[in-house]
Design a protein around this motif. Sequence first.
Motif, mmCIF file in Angstrom:
data_model
loop_
_atom_site.group_PDB
_atom_site.id
_atom_site.type_symbol
_atom_site.label_atom_id
_atom_site.label_comp_id
_atom_site.label_asym_id
_atom_site.label_seq_id
_atom_site.Cartn_x
_atom_site.Cartn_y
_atom_site.Cartn_z
ATOM 1 N N MET A 60 0.821 -1.200 0.000
ATOM 2 C CA MET A 60 0.000 0.000 0.000
ATOM 3 C C MET A 60 0.860 1.257 0.000
ATOM 4 S SD MET A 60 -3.058 0.834 -0.095
ATOM 5 C CE MET A 60 -4.136 2.173 0.161
ATOM 6 N N ALA A 61 1.983 1.199 0.708
ATOM 7 C CA ALA A 61 2.873 2.359 0.755
ATOM 8 C C ALA A 61 3.513 2.607 -0.604
ATOM 9 C CB ALA A 61 3.946 2.160 1.812
ATOM 10 N N LEU A 62 3.811 1.519 -1.335
ATOM 11 C CA LEU A 62 4.400 1.698 -2.667
ATOM 12 C C LEU A 62 3.401 2.325 -3.633
ATOM 13 C CD1 LEU A 62 6.410 -1.610 -3.051
ATOM 14 C CD2 LEU A 62 7.288 0.679 -2.658
ATOM 15 N N LEU A 63 2.128 1.994 -3.475
ATOM 16 C CA LEU A 63 1.100 2.609 -4.307
ATOM 17 C C LEU A 63 1.004 4.106 -4.045
ATOM 18 C CD1 LEU A 63 -1.257 2.239 -6.308
ATOM 19 C CD2 LEU A 63 -2.720 1.906 -4.318
ATOM 20 N N ILE A 64 1.122 4.490 -2.805
ATOM 21 C CA ILE A 64 1.084 5.918 -2.456
ATOM 22 C C ILE A 64 2.297 6.634 -3.037
ATOM 23 C CG2 ILE A 64 1.199 7.540 -0.523
ATOM 24 C CD1 ILE A 64 -0.466 5.485 1.050
ATOM 25 N N ILE A 65 3.446 5.984 -3.007
ATOM 26 C CA ILE A 65 4.658 6.585 -3.570
ATOM 27 C C ILE A 65 4.522 6.741 -5.078
ATOM 28 C CG2 ILE A 65 7.113 6.187 -3.996
ATOM 29 C CD1 ILE A 65 7.221 4.906 -1.210
ATOM 30 N N LEU B 70 4.331 -3.073 -10.405
ATOM 31 C CA LEU B 70 3.888 -3.447 -9.055
ATOM 32 C C LEU B 70 2.513 -4.099 -9.079
ATOM 33 C CD1 LEU B 70 5.036 -0.406 -6.912
ATOM 34 C CD2 LEU B 70 5.959 -2.724 -6.890
ATOM 35 N N TRP B 71 1.637 -3.618 -9.945
ATOM 36 C CA TRP B 71 0.306 -4.212 -10.053
ATOM 37 C C TRP B 71 0.400 -5.648 -10.573
ATOM 38 C CZ3 TRP B 71 -2.829 -5.416 -14.445
ATOM 39 C CH2 TRP B 71 -4.138 -5.750 -14.110
ATOM 40 N N ASN B 72 1.289 -5.890 -11.549
ATOM 41 C CA ASN B 72 1.476 -7.250 -12.059
ATOM 42 C C ASN B 72 2.026 -8.183 -10.993
ATOM 43 O OD1 ASN B 72 0.474 -6.748 -14.600
ATOM 44 N ND2 ASN B 72 2.473 -6.315 -15.480
ATOM 45 N N VAL B 73 2.949 -7.703 -10.188
ATOM 46 C CA VAL B 73 3.511 -8.534 -9.125
ATOM 47 C C VAL B 73 2.470 -8.790 -8.050
ATOM 48 C CG1 VAL B 73 5.223 -8.543 -7.275
ATOM 49 C CG2 VAL B 73 5.888 -7.860 -9.572
ATOM 50 N N GLU B 74 1.685 -7.762 -7.725
ATOM 51 C CA GLU B 74 0.657 -7.911 -6.691
ATOM 52 C C GLU B 74 -0.424 -8.902 -7.097
ATOM 53 O OE1 GLU B 74 -1.031 -7.143 -3.021
ATOM 54 O OE2 GLU B 74 0.818 -6.239 -3.771
#
Length: 97
Positions: free
Chosen positions: A1-6, A45-49
């Motif tokens: 979630m923090a990476l999405l905010i970044i 990041l979305w693909n990894v998630e």
Amino acid sequence: MALLIIVLSMFFLGFIGILLNRLHFLSILLCLELLLISLFIGIALWNVEMGILQNASFNLLLLTISACEASLGLSLMVALSRTHSSDLVANLNLLQH
């Protein structure tokens, strides 16, 4: 979630940079690069998630388009600086010629 905010903050910083910092052509190009890099990181990041690793070719396509955009932007900046002797966006009036 923090990476999405970044990633979202990177995207909005690039977008706000384009809106507010339009003095030099190079600063606009750098903000466009920030937008594309944040999109690349966000999609990766979305693909990894999601666990979808088959769409890795889309990430490479986006990175390739980003490199092409950077080279085209730099060549435009060189052409504009040669013809107008500066990279100031205010000096660019294409209707004069």
